[in-house]
Design an enzyme around this catalytic site. Sequence first.
Site, PDB file in Angstrom:
ATOM      1  CG  LEU A  86      17.434  10.119 -27.077  1.00  0.00           C
ATOM      2  CD1 LEU A  86      18.469   9.002 -27.120  1.00  0.00           C
ATOM      3  CD2 LEU A  86      16.768  10.169 -25.707  1.00  0.00           C
ATOM      4  CE1 TYR A  87      22.521  18.212 -30.183  1.00  0.00           C
ATOM      5  CE2 TYR A  87      20.696  19.258 -31.345  1.00  0.00           C
ATOM      6  CZ  TYR A  87      21.993  19.295 -30.877  1.00  0.00           C
ATOM      7  OH  TYR A  87      22.757  20.410 -31.087  1.00  0.00           O
ATOM      8  CB  ILE A  88      14.975  18.075 -29.107  1.00  0.00           C
ATOM      9  CG1 ILE A  88      15.301  18.377 -30.572  1.00  0.00           C
ATOM     10  CG2 ILE A  88      14.022  19.130 -28.557  1.00  0.00           C
ATOM     11  CD1 ILE A  88      14.097  18.318 -31.498  1.00  0.00           C
TER      12      ILE A  88
END
Length: 253
Positions: free
Chosen positions: A159-161
């Site tokens: 999710l962060y990427i």
Amino acid sequence: MSNLPLKGKVAVVTGSSRGIGAAIVKHLASEGANVVINYSKSASLAESLVNEINSSPGEGKAVAIQANLSSIPESKRLIEDTVKEFGRLDIVVLNAAMMEPAPLETTDPEQFDRHFDLNVKSPLFITQSAAKYLKPGGRVIFISTGLTKNSSPAPISLLYIATKGTIEHIVRVLAKDLGTRGITVNAVAPGPVDTDLFREGKTEEMIKYFNDIHPQKRIAQPEEIAPLVSFLSKEEGGWVNGQTIYINGGYAV
């Protein structure tokens, strides 16, 4: 050239009570900018940083403004309060972000919403709010991550990427839009940086791994990221637009 090239400018840096954000506000203030230190819960850290900057003669002045940037109304208020405080706005640095490591198997819609609300929706609408105050020479700088370029990303960073990849495409589009008004939009993408947040939950063995993948056998300090943000904020950075600039010491990707 003035020793204070940002004198008279006003900068707001989201999530800037500690880590990379704190290093950025200190660097911008050292070059003359008046700075807004944004925080959500770390009031004591923010006030300590305000006092540190304001006790340095000849530099820009600092104020702290609390805003929970997961909320769009709060995000917009941050910009309005900045302009009320200093009467103008020249530089917006979108640093606040979150990362909750999780693989696909355990990723749920609530995690998705938390990541995209803070990492994508908030900076987009902060930029929308700021755009009506920014004049030619204005700067919008997103903080991305070197993970978007990493050839072997950790699955738990899904999710962060995803949010940071989205940000980098937003930068390309906004550079065309705001660029017609002489406002530049760029992203700075650090590799691993030695902050409390980076070290949280990592063993010494893991820290050593990140050190070893860099040619200099160490990871960056926050103070090594801030000068690039400062350059993009100044007149000399005016022809850099729509770019994501990776700053990672040449670590293996």
